[in-house]
Design a protein around this motif. Structure first.
Motif, mmCIF file in Angstrom:
data_model
loop_
_atom_site.group_PDB
_atom_site.id
_atom_site.type_symbol
_atom_site.label_atom_id
_atom_site.label_comp_id
_atom_site.label_asym_id
_atom_site.label_seq_id
_atom_site.Cartn_x
_atom_site.Cartn_y
_atom_site.Cartn_z
ATOM 1 N N ASN A 1 4.748 36.271 -3.576
ATOM 2 C CA ASN A 1 5.825 36.299 -2.607
ATOM 3 C C ASN A 1 6.367 35.275 -2.186
ATOM 4 N N ILE A 2 7.609 35.009 -2.089
ATOM 5 C CA ILE A 2 8.281 33.842 -1.417
ATOM 6 C C ILE A 2 9.437 33.981 -0.959
ATOM 7 N N ASN A 3 10.055 33.252 -0.216
ATOM 8 C CA ASN A 3 11.662 33.218 0.362
ATOM 9 C C ASN A 3 12.093 31.910 0.025
ATOM 10 N N ILE A 4 13.254 31.426 -0.483
ATOM 11 C CA ILE A 4 14.078 30.390 -0.574
ATOM 12 C C ILE A 4 15.424 30.670 0.173
ATOM 13 N N GLU A 5 15.684 29.727 1.114
ATOM 14 C CA GLU A 5 16.787 30.000 2.047
ATOM 15 C C GLU A 5 18.148 29.378 1.457
ATOM 16 N N LYS A 6 19.345 29.862 1.633
ATOM 17 C CA LYS A 6 20.642 29.449 1.257
ATOM 18 C C LYS A 6 20.666 28.053 1.740
ATOM 19 N N GLY A 7 21.279 27.216 0.368
ATOM 20 C CA GLY A 7 21.473 25.841 0.772
ATOM 21 C C GLY A 7 20.093 24.972 0.661
ATOM 22 N N GLU A 8 18.918 25.736 0.287
ATOM 23 C CA GLU A 8 17.838 24.878 0.098
ATOM 24 C C GLU A 8 17.452 24.441 -1.091
ATOM 25 N N PHE A 9 16.838 23.242 -1.306
ATOM 26 C CA PHE A 9 16.613 22.420 -2.622
ATOM 27 C C PHE A 9 15.169 22.550 -2.718
ATOM 28 N N VAL A 10 14.426 23.444 -3.773
ATOM 29 C CA VAL A 10 13.243 23.813 -3.844
ATOM 30 C C VAL A 10 12.757 23.152 -5.354
ATOM 31 N N ALA A 11 11.830 22.426 -5.496
ATOM 32 C CA ALA A 11 10.952 21.964 -6.473
ATOM 33 C C ALA A 11 9.960 22.865 -6.946
ATOM 34 N N ILE A 12 9.768 23.338 -8.194
ATOM 35 C CA ILE A 12 8.390 23.981 -8.412
ATOM 36 C C ILE A 12 7.765 23.044 -9.691
ATOM 37 N N MET A 13 6.554 22.826 -9.183
ATOM 38 C CA MET A 13 5.633 21.893 -9.956
ATOM 39 C C MET A 13 4.477 22.886 -10.376
ATOM 40 N N GLY A 14 3.799 22.395 -11.663
ATOM 41 C CA GLY A 14 2.779 23.085 -11.948
ATOM 42 C C GLY A 14 2.218 22.763 -13.460
ATOM 43 N N PRO A 15 1.076 22.802 -13.881
ATOM 44 C CA PRO A 15 0.764 22.439 -15.077
ATOM 45 C C PRO A 15 1.396 23.415 -16.174
ATOM 46 N N SER A 16 1.366 22.575 -17.506
ATOM 47 C CA SER A 16 1.905 23.574 -18.621
ATOM 48 C C SER A 16 1.181 25.059 -18.595
ATOM 49 N N GLY A 17 1.990 26.098 -18.790
ATOM 50 C CA GLY A 17 1.539 27.281 -18.976
ATOM 51 C C GLY A 17 1.166 28.134 -17.372
ATOM 52 N N SER A 18 1.565 27.214 -16.442
ATOM 53 C CA SER A 18 1.403 28.021 -15.142
ATOM 54 C C SER A 18 2.083 28.973 -14.554
ATOM 55 N N GLY A 19 3.053 29.187 -15.397
ATOM 56 C CA GLY A 19 4.142 30.252 -14.809
ATOM 57 C C GLY A 19 5.355 29.793 -14.072
ATOM 58 N N LYS A 20 5.707 28.625 -14.047
ATOM 59 C CA LYS A 20 6.953 28.027 -13.342
ATOM 60 C C LYS A 20 8.165 28.320 -14.125
ATOM 61 N N SER A 21 8.155 28.304 -15.496
ATOM 62 C CA SER A 21 9.488 28.429 -16.314
ATOM 63 C C SER A 21 9.448 29.866 -16.294
ATOM 64 N N THR A 22 8.486 30.735 -16.336
ATOM 65 C CA THR A 22 8.628 32.160 -16.194
ATOM 66 C C THR A 22 9.540 32.718 -14.746
#
Length: 238
Positions: free
Chosen positions: A25-46
């Motif tokens: 569960n997560i919410n990202i607000e309009k106009g926000e700049f969010v970085a997603i990080m994590g090791p390979s295979g963590s699910g970030k690209s999914t």
């Protein structure tokens, strides 16, 4: 702007079910700049693919700008991607047989935009990404940093409210990487475009308003991006 509600993504493998994402569960607000990080295979690209309508969750809901993506059929998702989302990839994904101008105009042409509007839009974007004089050249004639600028110009040609960037500085040297991050930050601040960026680079992530760490399919949401500089989280990213 973006709501992820109880989202899971499961792949059926011969060895059994693999959970790329687990009840997030997560919410990202309009106009926000969010970085997603994590090791390979963590699910970030999914996660990024689900936000862009490139894939659908096994369970849960993904809502972008009021549109529930998993309720759309394939044709509707294609239209959504074309008009609402700009994609920027690590390997640029420019068409080698097309010029810089033609690559930038691609989404406009697909949307039956008039030739006069395409011309004026491309000329403006060429200036915006500092590529004056490069319009007639082909991708192979450009540096990596210049190709990524073309990719960003193409991504914003349809004036999307959301940019999804997958390792946008991954193939660039430090100087060009910084230039691309500055360009994304400028688009975020001046155009109020929401940006979600996957990156392995802790320094690159610091440009964002918020950093989300994904590990083993689970989202860890940390409001204070400064906290990600500590050794505990750095070790988690290794």
């Amino acid at each position: 702007m973006i709501s992820i509600s109880n989202v899971s993504k499961v792949y059926s493998l011969e060895s059994g079910d693999f959970y790329a994402l687990k009840n997030n569960n997560i919410n990202i607000e309009k106009g926000e700049f969010v970085a997603i990080m994590g090791p390979s295979g963590s699910g970030k690209s999914t996660l990024l693919q689900l936000l862009g309508g490139l894939d659908t969750p096994t369970s849960g809901k993904v809502t972008v700008d009021g549109v529930e993506l998993n309720a759309l059929n394939e044709k509707e998702r294609t239209l959504f991607r074309r008009t609402k989302v700009g994609f920027v990839f690590q390997n640029y994904q420019l068409l080698p047989m097309m010029t810089v101008g033609e690559n930038i105009a691609l989404s406009l042409s697909a949307n039956n935009t008039s030739q006069s509007e395409i011309k004026s839009t491309v000329q403006k974007l060429i200036v915006d990404v500092n590529l004056e004089g490069k319009e007639p050249q082909f991708p192979s004639q450009l540096s990596g940093g210049q190709q990524q600028r073309v990719a960003i110009a193409r991504a914003i040609a349809m004036k999307p409210r959301l940019i999804l960037a997958d390792e946008p500085t991954g193939n660039l040297d430090q100087k060009n990487g910084i230039d691309i991050l500055k360009l994304l930050s400028k688009l975020n601040k001046e155009e109020q475009i929401t940006i979600v960026m996957v990156t392995h680079d802790l320094q690159a992530a610091q440009i964002a308003d918020r950093i989300i760490v994904v590990q083993d399919g689970l989202i860890i949401d940390e409001e204070n991006k400064g906290g990600y500089r500590n050794e505990t989280v750095a070790d988690r990213m290794a």
